[in-house]
Each structure stands twice: as structure tokens, then as C-alpha cells.
Write a protein that holds these residues in place. Sequence first.
Motif, PDB file in Angstrom:
ATOM      1  N   LEU A 164      -4.280  -3.117  18.019  1.00  0.00           N
ATOM      2  CA  LEU A 164      -4.294  -3.831  16.748  1.00  0.00           C
ATOM      3  C   LEU A 164      -5.269  -3.127  15.809  1.00  0.00           C
ATOM      4  O   LEU A 164      -6.422  -2.878  16.179  1.00  0.00           O
ATOM      5  N   ILE A 165      -4.811  -2.797  14.610  1.00  0.00           N
ATOM      6  CA  ILE A 165      -5.612  -2.022  13.660  1.00  0.00           C
ATOM      7  C   ILE A 165      -5.623  -2.723  12.301  1.00  0.00           C
ATOM      8  O   ILE A 165      -4.862  -3.656  12.051  1.00  0.00           O
ATOM      9  N   LEU A 166      -6.489  -2.238  11.448  1.00  0.00           N
ATOM     10  CA  LEU A 166      -6.512  -2.689  10.062  1.00  0.00           C
ATOM     11  C   LEU A 166      -5.686  -1.716   9.231  1.00  0.00           C
ATOM     12  O   LEU A 166      -5.833  -0.495   9.358  1.00  0.00           O
ATOM     13  N   VAL A 167      -4.829  -2.259   8.375  1.00  0.00           N
ATOM     14  CA  VAL A 167      -3.987  -1.445   7.507  1.00  0.00           C
ATOM     15  C   VAL A 167      -4.370  -1.744   6.060  1.00  0.00           C
ATOM     16  O   VAL A 167      -4.358  -2.907   5.630  1.00  0.00           O
ATOM     17  N   THR A 253      -9.490   1.715  12.660  1.00  0.00           N
ATOM     18  CA  THR A 253      -9.798   1.085  13.943  1.00  0.00           C
ATOM     19  C   THR A 253     -10.688  -0.140  13.740  1.00  0.00           C
ATOM     20  O   THR A 253     -11.665  -0.077  12.984  1.00  0.00           O
ATOM     21  N   ILE A 254     -10.352  -1.236  14.411  1.00  0.00           N
ATOM     22  CA  ILE A 254     -11.203  -2.432  14.410  1.00  0.00           C
ATOM     23  C   ILE A 254     -11.996  -2.403  15.706  1.00  0.00           C
ATOM     24  O   ILE A 254     -11.451  -2.618  16.796  1.00  0.00           O
ATOM     25  N   SER A 255     -13.274  -2.129  15.617  1.00  0.00           N
ATOM     26  CA  SER A 255     -14.070  -1.812  16.803  1.00  0.00           C
ATOM     27  C   SER A 255     -14.239  -2.980  17.756  1.00  0.00           C
ATOM     28  O   SER A 255     -14.430  -2.771  18.962  1.00  0.00           O
ATOM     29  N   ASP A 256     -14.184  -4.214  17.252  1.00  0.00           N
ATOM     30  CA  ASP A 256     -14.404  -5.349  18.144  1.00  0.00           C
ATOM     31  C   ASP A 256     -13.113  -6.060  18.546  1.00  0.00           C
ATOM     32  O   ASP A 256     -13.146  -7.207  18.984  1.00  0.00           O
ATOM     33  N   ILE A 257     -11.981  -5.390  18.416  1.00  0.00           N
ATOM     34  CA  ILE A 257     -10.737  -5.860  19.034  1.00  0.00           C
ATOM     35  C   ILE A 257     -10.402  -4.898  20.166  1.00  0.00           C
ATOM     36  O   ILE A 257     -10.099  -3.723  19.913  1.00  0.00           O
ATOM     37  N   PRO A 258     -10.474  -5.316  21.426  1.00  0.00           N
ATOM     38  CA  PRO A 258     -10.170  -4.416  22.549  1.00  0.00           C
ATOM     39  C   PRO A 258      -8.780  -3.798  22.425  1.00  0.00           C
ATOM     40  O   PRO A 258      -7.845  -4.412  21.895  1.00  0.00           O
TER      41      PRO A 258
END
Length: 309
Positions: A164-167, A253-258
Motif C-alpha cells: 500500500l503506497i501513497l499516490v 512509500t508509507i513507512s509505517d504501513i507494513p
Amino acid sequence: MNLPQLYYFRKLAQLQHYTKAAKELYITQPSLSDSIASLEQELGIALFQKEGRNVKLTKYGKEFYEYVNDALNELDEGITIAKSKSGPVGGVIDIGCIPTILGDYMPKVVQDYKKKNPKVVFNIYQGHTLDLLEELKKGKYDIALCSRISDPELEFMPILAQRLILVVREDHPLAARETVELQELKGHSLTTYRESIPIGKIVRAVLREKGVKADFSYDDEISIGGVVTATNQIAIAADTPYLSQFERIKKITISDIPADTRLVYMAQSKKNYMAKTSRDFAEFLVRWEREFTGDNHRSGEFGHMILHP
């Protein structure tokens, strides 16, 4: 009347000789005679009459033969088709699949499987998770590759993870970032998947834990990529090939979403019969990554990583 009797009758009608027919049927002549006599008694008509050392069909036998021959030919064809579905070197596998893995994961895994099983035929159908699982339970698919839901009729095995990423749009202030934390998204106009679909439920749970608000509006990455490109909204989405068509977006990248928060599963029915070919492919799926790359996980090549069983 039983099926062997009908096969015996057809063979005798074709050869018109009890000894020859019995030999080809691998039974004794008395057994063949008894079977035909029993059939004639049940029908109440004579099917054969003597002609020297041979026999020939009566007019009633000729009429009966046409129906029996057509029926047995249909039956034989059905048996052949049924066996072809799970033969030792072939077979047919029906798979329901979410669209996001059709462009990368499925072509590769099918290609690798067919290297050793070239005669296997794949029928791959796409759809959303809930629809796929309903059809799986009805028997349309042998397996489904999709999200997981709670259903006592189904069993699930994780096969891959989609990060899961930020777009964001390339001109958004966050576009200069390579990584972000969820807390940093507060105050931004954030959107993601509908809450009623499995991936939407996953994202909602993650955001609630961090106290981040979002609009839950979309079914897929195409819709999400489109709205991000056309507006100033940012979005959380799975990193799938669907996002590749949008040139004006930046993936962060969202660092705190595994990385394994969003899993894709192989689903099977606990009740429905699965042919040998389909069972073999299901087993192949769960060990595919180890066979393909050894004991190393990979991520990035397809925007996902494969999970070891």
C-alpha cells in the motif's frame, strides 16, 4: 437394464456373431447370450434373429440400435471430455482472479507451470473479490485469487502481498518526498477504496488506528489514479500495474504501513470437488516463489512480494 447390457447389445449388433462379440467384449459367450436374453425380456421384443451361424437385427432391434448407438456415443464423448479435465498430462483449470494481478503475476506463474505441463489449459476470469468468491462456491472456478473474507465454506492461503503506497500528483507538495508517515497525511484531502470491499476495510482499519481521515470512494487503482491526476487529492492504493498508465503521478512509500498489510489469497471451496490437475496447480502456487527464486523474497519487480507458505 444396465449400461453393460447396452454396450453388449451394440457390439453384437455391429459384429452379428456371438462368439466374435464375446471375444471383443472379454466375456464368455454364455454371459453375452444371457445378457441379451435378459434385455429382450425386459423390453418385451426380440432384438435379434438367427441367420445361419450369425444373427441379425430384427426390425425392432434396428430401431432400438439407432437410439442406443447415439446415446452411447454421447456418453463416450462425455467420458472423454471429463477425463481430459484432469488427465495425467493435461487438463483444464478455471481460475477467478482480481484484475490487479492479471498483468504481472498471473502471466509469469502460468508460464512457469506450463513449462512442465504444456497441455494444461487455463481459463482465467476476472472480477471483484466478492463476485469471484460467490462463483467459486457455485463451482464455476476451481480456485480464486483475491482478498480474504470470513466464510466457513472457504479456505484461504496467502500467496502474495501488494504494498500500500501513497499516490500524489507530480506537482503536489508531497511529490518531493520518497517516504512519508501516516500522521503526515492529516489535513490533506485523502481518498482510497470503498469501505464495502475487502481492501477498503484493510485501509480503513490502518487509518483508524492512526487517526487519519479519508474518503472511501473507489473500487480500483484506475479510478484512484484518475482522480489523483485530475484533482489535488492524494490517495492510498495498492501498488499495481494499473497505476503505471498515469504519467503525472508520484508513488511514495508509507513507512509505517507494513509491506504485507495487503495480501492476495488463493481461495478454495471446502465442499466442491477439485480435479487432480487443479489440485496440482494450487500446490504449485504456494511453492512457486521458492522454486522460482530460491529462498529470497522479492519486491519491486512486480510491485509486490511473494509469500512463502
